[in-house]
Design an enzyme around this catalytic site. Structure first.
Site, short mmCIF file in Angstrom:
data_model
loop_
_atom_site.label_atom_id
_atom_site.label_comp_id
_atom_site.label_asym_id
_atom_site.label_seq_id
_atom_site.Cartn_x
_atom_site.Cartn_y
_atom_site.Cartn_z
N GLU A 5 5.55 -0.14 -14.76
CA GLU A 5 5.64 -1.23 -13.79
C GLU A 5 4.46 -2.18 -13.84
OE1 GLU A 5 5.79 0.03 -9.70
OE2 GLU A 5 4.39 1.65 -10.06
N ASN A 22 -11.99 1.29 14.72
CA ASN A 22 -11.31 1.56 13.45
C ASN A 22 -11.57 3.02 13.12
OD1 ASN A 22 -10.40 1.61 10.79
ND2 ASN A 22 -12.24 0.65 9.98
N GLY A 23 -10.50 3.79 12.89
CA GLY A 23 -10.70 5.21 12.58
C GLY A 23 -9.67 6.05 13.32
N ARG A 34 -6.72 -6.46 4.84
CA ARG A 34 -6.76 -5.03 5.15
C ARG A 34 -5.43 -4.54 5.71
NH1 ARG A 34 -12.01 -2.95 5.83
NH2 ARG A 34 -11.44 -1.57 7.53
N GLU A 90 5.82 10.11 -12.54
CA GLU A 90 5.00 9.11 -11.85
C GLU A 90 4.08 8.38 -12.84
OE1 GLU A 90 5.18 7.60 -9.28
OE2 GLU A 90 3.21 6.86 -8.76
N CYS A 106 -7.63 -0.90 10.26
CA CYS A 106 -8.01 -1.86 11.30
C CYS A 106 -9.20 -2.68 10.84
CB CYS A 106 -8.40 -1.12 12.57
SG CYS A 106 -7.06 -0.11 13.19
N LYS A 159 6.76 -5.10 -2.75
CA LYS A 159 6.14 -3.94 -2.10
C LYS A 159 7.15 -3.23 -1.19
CE LYS A 159 2.59 -1.32 -1.20
NZ LYS A 159 2.33 -0.33 -2.26
N LYS A 168 4.23 4.35 -13.35
CA LYS A 168 3.03 3.50 -13.15
C LYS A 168 2.81 2.65 -14.39
CE LYS A 168 2.30 3.47 -9.64
NZ LYS A 168 3.08 4.25 -8.75
C1 F6R Z 1 6.06 2.14 -7.39
C2 F6R Z 1 6.44 1.91 -6.01
C3 F6R Z 1 7.90 1.93 -5.69
C4 F6R Z 1 8.09 2.51 -4.28
C5 F6R Z 1 9.58 2.40 -3.88
C6 F6R Z 1 9.84 3.01 -2.53
O1 F6R Z 1 4.67 2.10 -7.55
O2 F6R Z 1 5.62 1.68 -5.17
O3 F6R Z 1 8.62 2.66 -6.62
O4 F6R Z 1 7.70 3.84 -4.25
O5 F6R Z 1 9.96 1.05 -3.85
O6 F6R Z 1 9.08 2.39 -1.54
P1 F6R Z 1 8.77 3.10 -0.17
O7 F6R Z 1 7.88 4.25 -0.44
O8 F6R Z 1 8.12 2.03 0.66
O9 F6R Z 1 10.08 3.54 0.38
#
Ligand code: F6R
Length: 610
Positions: A490, A98-99, A27, A483, A2, A605, A487
């Protein structure tokens, strides 16, 4: 997270509040609102969605007045809606917050019994009613806020208005940030510096357990107990963009550094240290439900899938139930065998990933119960699920998930403990060790973050030009190897593979030579000796070895070209500490290469296409 803004001066407050909220948009938020003193009344305008909706509502319903507060809400309790948007009003009082108020359920019951009617599902409204109850007892606003906060457990930054004292805004904080902006003609407050930069560069950062009274030409500062505090304001020379990232070069780095806080917020009110258990009332599953589960199927994609692989190991170890971690995209369209007796856990940061949503829906149609673990309240997956257990990592801006992954791990481990306790599969001693250890993890991560970042910045230069990197781990370190590789791929566009260390000899070993760095996860767990042998096999092929070792592990460190130390933990907790250097390694390589860290090419995202 928030965002709060407040203004006390002689200009119209609403445009200044709206402008401040715009500067806090990074944010993340799902609804917004402002409240302004207008002729002895508090007038309120709130809207769901983007700030343009609030702006439109303000055009239709203009607010006049020179004292007010504004808020962008990132839902944690109660789904995004106008009713749940802040400010919250109780009698003469308006509050933005916020919190997370941990004891909100208890306080809600108490206030309702006292005749205070609630109009939202939020924890914040409780604070407004607590302040109102105190002012009704004849206390002035400052005293009332102090007394109200004494009843609250949890984290907060708040700003409070009252129609009984219209010339002021009261602000206070515990854990959540709040900064006061000071100018000759007006006082401001905000969750973060960027909201205030166009108005003043003179700022004062409120400390925990401090409270301030803001009036147009002065402010006073004291502790919650009432002791006066004298502190100089500071001059801030940050550019607005620097300020949004709190001085970090990228959101991803900021979010890596936010992980202790994301974990703390996710664990808050859920870890029951006294009975070595997990308080999962919010999930809405009964002890009877827990006993009826015959198998657990975890569904997710990408990074969230890696969290579920760790979840699978925890569930099997702590509940004795069979668990499977499935890629949601592979679960679909193959007529997977699933049905009554199966608990599906669908894990998703966004709560919107189409493959996870459709896979969970299919499982539900076939008779399985679905539990969602998501970070975005009211998103599609929790909406379709039978029950939800949210992570509280706050909004994640960097496309590469870091702090939400950490929070997913926490929820999966907490759920495993909860289920294990209900099924009598975890004894007191084991549960105590894990619960106590988990409570300490945020601190363990925090104390090493800075030094780990420094040492990785340094060691990474030797390996940054490699075209291929192999990540190896066994047991709970296997999903962390997956993982770490994802990372790196990507954000730095370097080809990387995460492999179960025992599988290396079944194929990837053929790739190894002096040009391939191998990152080996070597926590002191039951797999240590075998992982060390795998390290030596790679070394014998001249591969360059970077080991993630527990501090002081000279045996492993002597066999490596470089190493990064992690804190010793209970073996169930190693993923939390070992993934951090892997995130930082990927970040440092990408930054070194100059890639677009926060928005890597071709990635989104939220993935709402199949
Ligand atoms: C990698 C990453 C993606 C997500 C994937 C699933 O850093 O962020 O691999 O993990 O697209 O996304 P969510 O978790 O939103 O279902």
């Amino acid at each position: 997270m928030c965002g709060i803004v407040g203004y006390v001066g002689d200009e119209q407050a609403a445009p200044i509040l709206l402008d401040g909220l715009r500067r806090l948009e990074y944010r993340g938020y799902d609804s917004a609102g402002v409240a302004v003193h207008d002729d002895g009344r508090i007038e309120l305008v709130r809207a769901v969605g983007k700030l343009r909706n609030l702006e439109k509502a303000l055009t239709e319903n203009p607010l006049t007045g020179t004292v007010g507060v504004g808020h962008t809400r990132w839902a944690t309790h109660g789904r995004p809606s106008e009713i749940n948007a802040h400010p919250h009003i109780a009698g003469p009082i308006a509050v933005v917050h916020n919190g997370i108020i941990e004891n909100h359920l208890e306080l809600r019951q108490e206030l309702e019994a006292d005749g205070f009617g609630m109009s939202s599902d939020t924890d914040t409204e409780i604070v407004a009613h607590l302040v109102h109850r105190e002012t009704k007892a004849g206390r002035d606003l400052l005293d009332a806020v102090r007394r109200a906060l004494a009843q609250v457990e949890g984290t907060y930054a708040i700003a409070v208005l009252s129609t009984e004292q219209v010339d002021r805004v009261i602000v206070a904080k515990n854990a959540s940030p709040l900064v006061i902006g000071v100018s000759r003609e007006a006082m401001y407050c905000a969750s973060d510096i960027p909201a205030l930069l166009p108005y003043t560069d003179e700022m004062l950062f409120l400390e925990d357990d401090e409270i301030a009274v803001l009036e147009a030409t002065r402010f006073s500062l004291s502790t919650l107990e009432g002791a006066p505090v004298e502190r100089e304001t500071q001059r801030i020379s940050w550019s607005p963009v620097m300020a949004e990232k709190a001085g970090y070069k990228h959101f991803m780095l900021k979010e890596i550094f936010e992980q202790p806080r994301a974990l703390e917020d996710t664990l808050r009110g859920r870890l029951d240290r006294e009975s070595a258990d997990v308080n999962a009332l919010e999930i809405g599953l009964t002890d009877e439900d827990a006993k009826k589960i015959e198998r657990v199927v975890l569904l997710a994609c990408g990074t969230s899938h890696h969290a579920t692989v760790a979840g699978r190991y925890w569930i099997e170890e702590l509940t004795g139930l069979q668990a499977i971690a499935e890629l949601a995209s592979e679960f679909r369209g193959r007529d997977a065998v699933i049905g009554e007796g199966d608990l599906v856990i669908a894990v998703s940061q966004s709560g919107e990933t189409i493959d996870t949503l459709m896979a969970a829906r299919e499982a539900k149609q076939k008779g399985a119960k679905v539990l969602a673990i998501a970070n975005v309240i009211g998103s599609a997956i929790p909406r379709m699920a039978d029950a939800s257990f949210y992570t509280h990592a706050g909004p994640e801006i960097g496309v590469a998930s870091t702090k939400c992954f950490m929070a997913q791990l926490a929820n999966l481990l907490m759920f495993s403990i909860w289920l294990g306790r209900r099924r009598g599969a975890v004894d007191d001693a084991q549960a105590t060790e894990i619960v106590e250890g988990l409570a300490r993890v945020p601190h363990l991560i925090e104390e090493r973050l800075q030094s780990t970042h420094e040492s990785i910045k340094d060691l990474m230069r030797t390996f940054a030009d490699a075209h291929d990197v192999l990540f190896l781990g066994r047991g709970l370190s296997f999903p962390m190897a997956l993982e770490g590789a994802l990372k790196l791929k990507e954000i730095s566009y370097v080809h990387a593979e995460g492999y179960a260390a025992g599988e290396m000899k079944h194929g990837p070993i053929a790739l190894l030579d002096a040009h391939v760095p191998v990152i080996v996860l070597l926590p002191r767990d039951r797999h240590y000796d075998r992982s060390l042998s795998n390290l030596q096999e790679a070394r014998a092929r001249e591969a360059k070895i970077i080991a993630i070792t527990v501090e002081g592990d000279s045996q492993a460190q002597a066999l490596c070209d470089a190493f990064v130390e992690i804190a010793p933990t209970h073996e169930a907790l190693t993923p939390f500490v070992s993934v951090v250097p892997l995130q930082l390694y990927a970040y440092c390589v990408a930054d070194h290469k100059g890639t677009d860290v926060d928005q890597p090419r071709n990635l989104a995202k939220t993935v709402t296409v199949e």
